[in-house]
Design an enzyme around this catalytic site. Structure first.
Site, PDB file in Angstrom:
ATOM      1  N   GLY A  16      70.132  45.915  44.483  1.00  0.00           N
ATOM      2  CA  GLY A  16      69.693  46.642  45.184  1.00  0.00           C
ATOM      3  C   GLY A  16      69.714  46.896  47.001  1.00  0.00           C
ATOM      4  O   GLY A  16      69.141  45.896  46.945  1.00  0.00           O
ATOM      5  N   THR A 139      63.188  43.286  46.884  1.00  0.00           N
ATOM      6  CA  THR A 139      63.462  44.630  45.821  1.00  0.00           C
ATOM      7  C   THR A 139      62.040  45.810  46.677  1.00  0.00           C
ATOM      8  O   THR A 139      60.732  45.278  47.087  1.00  0.00           O
ATOM      9  CB  THR A 139      63.036  44.137  44.718  1.00  0.00           C
ATOM     10  OG1 THR A 139      63.086  45.482  44.460  1.00  0.00           O
ATOM     11  CG2 THR A 139      62.011  43.386  45.035  1.00  0.00           C
ATOM     12  N   ASP A 141      61.498  47.536  44.488  1.00  0.00           N
ATOM     13  CA  ASP A 141      60.572  47.045  43.500  1.00  0.00           C
ATOM     14  C   ASP A 141      59.329  46.277  43.415  1.00  0.00           C
ATOM     15  O   ASP A 141      58.246  46.587  42.801  1.00  0.00           O
ATOM     16  CB  ASP A 141      60.953  46.751  41.942  1.00  0.00           C
ATOM     17  CG  ASP A 141      62.377  48.251  41.226  1.00  0.00           C
ATOM     18  OD1 ASP A 141      61.849  48.962  42.016  1.00  0.00           O
ATOM     19  OD2 ASP A 141      63.351  47.228  41.149  1.00  0.00           O
ATOM     20  N   MET A 183      62.291  55.910  41.478  1.00  0.00           N
ATOM     21  CA  MET A 183      62.568  54.137  41.316  1.00  0.00           C
ATOM     22  C   MET A 183      61.554  53.467  40.325  1.00  0.00           C
ATOM     23  O   MET A 183      60.291  53.072  40.988  1.00  0.00           O
ATOM     24  CB  MET A 183      63.443  53.881  42.103  1.00  0.00           C
ATOM     25  CG  MET A 183      64.893  54.259  42.329  1.00  0.00           C
ATOM     26  SD  MET A 183      65.220  53.077  44.151  1.00  0.00           S
ATOM     27  CE  MET A 183      67.524  53.398  43.531  1.00  0.00           C
ATOM     28  N   ARG A 185      62.271  50.559  37.398  1.00  0.00           N
ATOM     29  CA  ARG A 185      62.744  50.201  36.160  1.00  0.00           C
ATOM     30  C   ARG A 185      61.003  49.639  34.983  1.00  0.00           C
ATOM     31  O   ARG A 185      61.118  49.929  34.234  1.00  0.00           O
ATOM     32  CB  ARG A 185      63.586  49.125  35.531  1.00  0.00           C
ATOM     33  CG  ARG A 185      64.485  48.558  34.607  1.00  0.00           C
ATOM     34  CD  ARG A 185      65.700  48.097  34.674  1.00  0.00           C
ATOM     35  NE  ARG A 185      67.112  48.608  35.023  1.00  0.00           N
ATOM     36  CZ  ARG A 185      67.201  49.398  35.278  1.00  0.00           C
ATOM     37  NH1 ARG A 185      67.257  49.765  34.231  1.00  0.00           N
ATOM     38  NH2 ARG A 185      68.459  50.270  36.771  1.00  0.00           N
ATOM     39  N   LEU A 299      67.709  57.897  48.009  1.00  0.00           N
ATOM     40  CA  LEU A 299      66.680  57.715  49.020  1.00  0.00           C
ATOM     41  C   LEU A 299      65.865  56.615  49.113  1.00  0.00           C
ATOM     42  O   LEU A 299      65.727  56.709  50.641  1.00  0.00           O
ATOM     43  CB  LEU A 299      66.242  58.980  48.973  1.00  0.00           C
ATOM     44  CG  LEU A 299      67.407  60.428  49.592  1.00  0.00           C
ATOM     45  CD1 LEU A 299      66.694  61.838  49.139  1.00  0.00           C
ATOM     46  CD2 LEU A 299      69.117  60.158  50.451  1.00  0.00           C
ATOM     47  N   GLN A 300      65.310  56.767  48.170  1.00  0.00           N
ATOM     48  CA  GLN A 300      64.102  55.632  47.874  1.00  0.00           C
ATOM     49  C   GLN A 300      64.249  53.914  48.806  1.00  0.00           C
ATOM     50  O   GLN A 300      63.572  53.766  49.337  1.00  0.00           O
ATOM     51  CB  GLN A 300      63.327  55.398  47.069  1.00  0.00           C
ATOM     52  CG  GLN A 300      62.802  56.382  45.923  1.00  0.00           C
ATOM     53  CD  GLN A 300      62.740  56.512  44.448  1.00  0.00           C
ATOM     54  OE1 GLN A 300      61.776  56.333  44.235  1.00  0.00           O
ATOM     55  NE2 GLN A 300      63.770  57.107  43.847  1.00  0.00           N
ATOM     56  N   ARG A 301      65.309  54.316  48.810  1.00  0.00           N
ATOM     57  CA  ARG A 301      65.923  52.747  49.271  1.00  0.00           C
ATOM     58  C   ARG A 301      66.918  52.585  50.412  1.00  0.00           C
ATOM     59  O   ARG A 301      66.873  51.777  50.530  1.00  0.00           O
ATOM     60  CB  ARG A 301      66.524  51.612  47.769  1.00  0.00           C
ATOM     61  CG  ARG A 301      68.106  52.296  47.606  1.00  0.00           C
ATOM     62  CD  ARG A 301      68.456  51.367  46.614  1.00  0.00           C
ATOM     63  NE  ARG A 301      70.162  51.344  46.651  1.00  0.00           N
ATOM     64  CZ  ARG A 301      70.491  51.049  44.616  1.00  0.00           C
ATOM     65  NH1 ARG A 301      70.105  50.299  44.171  1.00  0.00           N
ATOM     66  NH2 ARG A 301      72.155  50.834  45.216  1.00  0.00           N
TER      67      ARG A 301
END
Lengths: 403, 403
Positions: A16, A139, A141, A183, A185, A299-301
């Site tokens: 991503g 990332t 994340d 977002m 996981r 949109l977040q990324r």
């Protein structure tokens, strides 16, 4: 060890995209130009897929003007891929490397990408091919091991923080219950960033749920009710990866035809199902009329025109350092160590072994989550604030004394 | 007509907030301070609701530092309301005006707010109470009559344009079909703004659906298939207010328990149902695996730290002008006339009658929609570009010649 070979290099971007993955790409390109050991730098179009299919663009000819524009563009400028190479796929990659005299491989991605670099590097070792395989972390994340934080996180964190700052003011303006699905996981770092824009004591998000703490729907609704009774409104940030007390993803329980990717992961982003489910539960159980839910999604990324200055700079330095390390070592992943905090925030870069980053991921540490498992702590704010830089200051007048 | 009374004034903000509704508020506050006819300026907390319940804050004491911070904050700093006053409600408003010696009423909102101002003004006339009722336009939908465009639109348009710019690059990076659902119940202006960030010939959104043109699901899917076959990917912007060929809202057809507000409108924002429905339809009918859908939701009107400079300036000028007009006239709505375009873009402000703005709304003109009803025209881009100012320039390298 052997001197750095005079040979070609390839760079790819995997998984991503983020808001600064292109800053890392430009970091690799500009640093490669400084070292005559790297004869040509190829850009692999759509990551490993572009390597096996020999889809390369010439990165030697891109002007510095365009490079700066690339560095500020979101998403992966070379194209990305979700392919997860197995042994046979890696053999094909290595054949292309040999045929094109490629001895430097720079791979910008998450832990899966580090793993891919690790596998290829070991295969190259087996046949005594001097491959310099380097992983550059990215990332949203923020879940990679070893490094203090990951390029891509700070920029996504600004998006989430600004979104919640605005959404909380919106909720003050038209009170009700608002659920925002964010977002993440397995790691709650990005959802936790929803707290970074809080300025007043009663600013939302009032509740924050992360994948690291299971929550039943009854507990969730009870928490919301508490806040709603106290403030007459409630803003909630929920990770797309929240789990029920049995450890199963809420999103998976809802999905009739849950889509699974090449890595065996259920699709979480790009659907509003979880948000709508939570919204319906809260509405029916609390009898509150104005309940809304948004899923922030891609949109977040990928939001254009928004970068954390710190994040973009560090992402570029990670790209620079990958090239420098490749002239000295045969493999590694670029990592960051924090040497100061607050106003003294500073970073040192270092090399770690690929196997230290491959496969496994990091969770939000316990000290960043409150004891109730429904908010973040001051320690988290202290950790994450330097990564976004100063955020928008806001005012609300409606709570001033009445005349 | 009578001289402007020396009396108190009240200002309120109504309906869905925008990114610059607070700029208009600050415009009213700063202009009121320049005129001794206005003795005190009260801020109505939660709009008309705050008036009938006499929930007022003192706007005379706010420092200019804080005012600047208010002006750059999204959402309604005084709080908003969805109340739609009937005659009895308006009588209560008028009683409060009389009791507090309020002769100036500034109301920032959409066409419903203009209507409220209109009704109260006529009631005041009936009892010979000199009320100066002025409406200041705001809406992200850009759907008010008379004015060239509405404060609030340019800022929301930047959000939507930047979102699509980034999302299109994300879709280039990981090709598939991406559907983005955008605010706009009856007017397609905001959905049309998704086109403003396009830079390359094959940049998305490749298809744009607005409420002004009905579309059947079969036609929608066929359009997507055409683009997907041609480009191997497709990005689609869809208004939440799109309608089927029978004229009914797609969103209404999907909603089992469609929520209806005080104005009789079905809830469209704050749910991902339409996006998920379209995504499922495309996935099942085209057999394409990677189909994603996002609903932008409230972020479009409330994202912090993002304002169109032009929009914020104009919103403030509208606030200024409402006060100026109130010293000369007994009612009106502030409107804008475009006197230049492109590099010569300029605006003149003028007063129009409340009844010209009340109740009815404007649609996207025919010349802004292509003949197929699935995209915008160059005329639209020319109209809307000055309202956002320059947008983020981006680069994609993956489509360069292979080596």
């Amino acid at each position: 060890m052997a001197d750095a070979p005079k040979a070609n290099a390839v760079v790819g971007q995997s998984g991503g995209p983020t808001g600064v993955i292109n800053s890392s790409l430009v970091g690799v390109i500009e640093e490669a130009r400084r070292h005559p050991e790297i004869e040509h730098l190829y850009g692999a179009v759509h990551a490993v897929n572009g390597i096996v299919n020999e889809q390369f663009v010439d990165l030697d000819v891109i002007s510095s003007d365009i490079l700066e524009s690339v560095a500020s563009s979101p998403s992966a400028a070379l194209g990305s891929s979700r392919d997860k190479p197995d042994k046979e796929y890696c053999e094909r990659l290595l054949k292309v490397f040999q045929r094109r005299n490629i001895h430097y491989f720079f791979y910008i991605g998450g832990n899966d990408s580090a793993n891919t670099a690790h596998i290829i590097n070991e295969m190259a070792d087996d046949i005594n091919y001097d491959l310099r395989a380097f992983h550059i972390p990215k990332t949203v994340d923020n879940d990679l091991l070893v490094t203090d934080h990951c390029p891509g996180y700070g920029t996504a964190a600004i998006f989430v923080a600004n979104a919640l700052t605005g959404d909380d003011l919106d909720n003050r303006s038209l009170p009700g219950i608002k659920i925002d699905v964010i977002m993440g996981r397995d790691a709650g770092f990005l959802t936790a960033a929803s707290a970074l824009g809080r300025q007043r004591d009663d600013d939302g998000p009032h509740l924050i749920y992360v994948p690291e703490r299971a929550v039943t729907i009854d507990r969730f609704v009870a928490d919301v009710e508490d806040v709603y009774k106290r403030l007459g409104r409630c803003v909630i940030a929920v990770s797309e990866g929240i789990k029920d007390s049995d450890g199963e993803l809420w999103a998976k329980k809802l999905a009739e035809n849950a889509e699974v990717d090449a890595h065996g992961n259920v699709q979480l982003s790009g659907t509003g199902a979880l948000a709508d489910f939570l919204s319906t539960q809260v509405k029916s159980k609390l009898g509150v009329k104005r309940v809304r839910a948004d899923t922030f999604g891609y949109l977040q990324r990928s939001f254009a025109g928004l970068q954390s200055t710190v994040d973009a700079y560090e992402a570029r330095c990670c790209g620079n350092n990958a090239v420098k390390y490749a002239l000295e070592y045969t493999s590694g992943s670029v990592a960051m160590k924090r040497t100061g905090n607050g106003d003294d925030y500073a970073i040192e870069y270092f090399r770690t072994e690929l196997c230290n980053v491959a496969e496994h991921t990091k969770s939000l540490p316990d000290e960043f989550i409150n004891s109730e498992g429904n908010n973040v702590t001051a320690e988290f704010i202290k950790y994450a604030s330097p990564l976004t830089g100063a955020l928008a200051k806001t005012e609300f007048l409606g709570d001033r004394p009445r005349i």
